[in-house]
Design a protein around this motif. Structure first.
Motif, PDB file in Angstrom:
ATOM      1  N   LEU A  28     -49.520  22.854   6.184  1.00 49.88           N
ATOM      2  CA  LEU A  28     -48.749  24.071   6.458  1.00 49.88           C
ATOM      3  C   LEU A  28     -48.913  24.985   5.257  1.00 49.88           C
ATOM      4  CD1 LEU A  28     -45.362  22.897   8.012  1.00 49.88           C
ATOM      5  CD2 LEU A  28     -47.474  23.637   9.133  1.00 49.88           C
ATOM      6  N   LEU A  29     -49.584  26.101   5.468  1.00 47.51           N
ATOM      7  CA  LEU A  29     -49.802  26.957   4.300  1.00 47.51           C
ATOM      8  C   LEU A  29     -49.402  28.399   4.552  1.00 47.51           C
ATOM      9  CD1 LEU A  29     -52.614  28.530   4.968  1.00 47.51           C
ATOM     10  CD2 LEU A  29     -53.680  26.513   4.007  1.00 47.51           C
ATOM     11  N   TYR A  30     -49.312  29.119   3.446  1.00 47.49           N
ATOM     12  CA  TYR A  30     -48.962  30.542   3.517  1.00 47.49           C
ATOM     13  C   TYR A  30     -49.771  31.306   2.480  1.00 47.49           C
ATOM     14  CZ  TYR A  30     -45.677  29.055  -0.204  1.00 47.49           C
ATOM     15  OH  TYR A  30     -45.115  28.504  -1.336  1.00 47.49           O
ATOM     16  N   ASP A  31     -50.153  32.527   2.865  1.00 48.45           N
ATOM     17  CA  ASP A  31     -50.988  33.352   2.002  1.00 48.45           C
ATOM     18  C   ASP A  31     -50.197  34.487   1.356  1.00 48.45           C
ATOM     19  OD1 ASP A  31     -53.381  31.919   2.458  1.00 48.45           O
ATOM     20  OD2 ASP A  31     -53.526  32.856   4.438  1.00 48.45           O
ATOM     21  N   GLU A  32     -48.993  34.713   1.891  1.00 48.71           N
ATOM     22  CA  GLU A  32     -48.137  35.744   1.286  1.00 48.71           C
ATOM     23  C   GLU A  32     -46.692  35.281   1.386  1.00 48.71           C
ATOM     24  OE1 GLU A  32     -48.435  39.332   3.572  1.00 48.71           O
ATOM     25  OE2 GLU A  32     -48.596  38.220   5.453  1.00 48.71           O
TER      26      GLU A  32
END
Lengths: 357, 357
Positions: A28-32
């Protein structure tokens, strides 16, 4: 067809690494930064080669803590760099494979936690240096192993780091239904410390009071019950507390301060109401009250690793003995959006969300 | 006519006491709590016999401190019983007579102060046990000897009791124009400590800034100058302060907190704005800020008497060397109502009022 010839250096590299790679991982990732249920996305990560002293762990479970939310929102002071940040900070997994030069007694199947916790536990496989992993007992429910550091360790340290408490002494806390609050009640009880607990007024507060008393709380008051001049008259046979834990702020912190004895200390470790702590001058001068803060981060320094691991083993021992428990909900990893929504309070009051991989 | 025969016991008593009595005294007393300029009245007190170890002191000067006002108002936690309470708590006097068994090296004419201070210095003659009196040097202006305990000693202790400071370190304070504030600046300078000072906005603040800089202040800011996000950019070459002194509360305390370094301590010793201290949760958790209080009262305990007297001698030494000064107004005892009005702020900003007997 024969494989193409590789240059000698790459041949060596290949011999060294190709035999051990992690399985592909789901993360589970996020870029912002932003609302977690908006910016988090599931992604597939290709296999990662294991270094000589790396350990590949298949994650079993990881919680959604408020600090995880704050990291994603970008409002927590310590957080992973963007883009490509993976969510999560604590959790438990099972050793899947170990690099050839690993010296720690870790075997496939062992339960391990990252200790100190580290970024990126919301993924199915993690490859990290052996020093990151601490083997834990596997005869407790996995959700406890997954959550033992951030909340129970906070409770344990706060009971030890500020005021010397003796059996029979009392402490006071607000936000007593939080997991740290529940741990404080139970850990205090183990050491013969009495607890005075403040909870917010809400429907079902009778039920909450009963639950906390079953955990060992000596007194539980709602904030409105403390809307009086002399709260100390409610103490009965309990001694005035020398130590208080505040995770709410605002009025709930002011009520807590009213209980403290001369020279007492209030430790702030959270601010659930989003209101500041407000203190009349006379408390400092004439009551000699001290205000401190607690952040588990300082127990995450490398010089504290061994101590932290010893405390974690102690805490999981209490879990095993049935002396430390708190409510959690295991939810499949695939339903992470629902878990996040629940953790964000979008489905009313919910137990701690723990994702199961 | 021959005196009537007394019974033997009374004859002994008479021999013992009749030879030494104080002169009649003029006192400022109050029988009920209230506004000082309303409830205080001058009264004549008949001569008091001296016990064997009593010392009779003719008072020279005594200040009107805010705590004196608060005692009369009935809002100070430690205060003399009513009715018949005499105002005042510190002051200087001259030995007038000593009881026959006094062992302290006190001679008529010596300057003495009650140390620890004690109730009832607003009177022309005081008879108390020799242990109450501390002989002080008489080559300083009497108003300094009269005021050395409550304010300068507070400044000295606060610089020593909370954070270990080394030469080159900085502290920050609000209410810097107060007498304690002025003492902090000068005592810090003596020890090589830099000071960042916050004063309130008012007409003539330029003059106040210049005065404090002449005393040795490194930086002086008005509150409105600090109405910005990054106050630390104003520090220039000064280090971030680890210690702050708050005697104002409200906004002035919040501004002070913004200067403190990670792990810093703010000590509250007054609340001139009558507003509480308000602190965001994040200061406790992420900045590890501690809030403490200071009350000189604990330096008044019997086990601290010798230490206090040593510090008082040190402070009066600094006064003598010209290293410690602050503005005062000597006003005749007979004009006590005017002095009280000035101390109460009814005539605008006024220097510390010291009554001269």
């Amino acid at each position: 067809m024969a494989p193409p010839l590789l240059p000698p250096t790459l041949q060596i590299l290949r011999r060294r690494f190709s035999s051990l790679v992690s399985p592909p991982s789901k993360v589970l990732l996020y870029d912002e930064h932003g609302a977690p249920d908006q910016v988090l996305r599931a992604a597939d990560v290709p296999p990662v080669p294991l270094g000589d002293r790396d350990v590949c762990v298949r994650m079993l479970a990881a919680p959604i803590n408020p600090s995880d939310i704050n990291r994603i929102e970008g409002v927590y002071p310590v957080r992973p760099p963007l883009p490509g940040a993976v969510g999560g900070y604590e959790g438990v997994g099972q050793v899947h494979a170990v690099g050839p030069a690993v010296t720690a007694p870790l075997c496939p199947g062992d339960w391990v936690i990252p200790s100190p916790p580290s970024f990126g536990t919301w993924q199915t496989y993690i490859v990290k240096h052996e020093s990151v992993w601490h083997k834990v007992r596997n005869d407790v429910p996995m959700e406890y192993a997954a959550t033992v550091t951030v909340n129970p360790l906070t409770a344990l340290r706060m009971l030890q780091d500020f005021v010397k408490l003796n059996p029979g002494d009392a402490i006071v806390q607000n936000g007593a239904t939080s997991i740290v609050g529940q741990c404080v009640i139970q850990l205090a009880k183990v050491h013969g410390i009495r607890t005075i607990n403040i909870i917010r007024d809400r429907r079902g507060s009778e039920e909450a009071i009963n639950k906390l008393k079953q955990l060992g709380a000596d007194e539980v008051f709602t904030e409105s019950q403390l809307d009086m001049k002399n709260v100390k008259s409610l103490l009965g046979a309990l001694p005035e507390p020398a130590l208080g834990f505040n995770c709410v702020g605002g009025n709930a912190a002011s009520l807590l301060l009213k209980f403290l004895r001369q020279g007492g200390t209030m430790v702030t470790y959270g601010g659930m109401s989003k209101r500041p702590v407000t203190v009349p001058t006379s408390y400092f001068i004439f009551k000699d009250i001290s205000l401190r803060g607690f952040w588990l981060q300082k127990w995450m320094n490398s010089d504290k690793v061994e101590d932290s691991r010893t405390m974690i083993d102690y805490l999981l021992g209490l879990v095993h003995e049935g002396k430390l428990k708190y409510e959690m909900e295991l939810i499949p990893f695939s339903e992470f959006i629902l878990a996040l929504e629940k953790a964000l309070g979008k489905h009313g009051s919910q137990p701690k969300q723990v994702m199961r991989f």
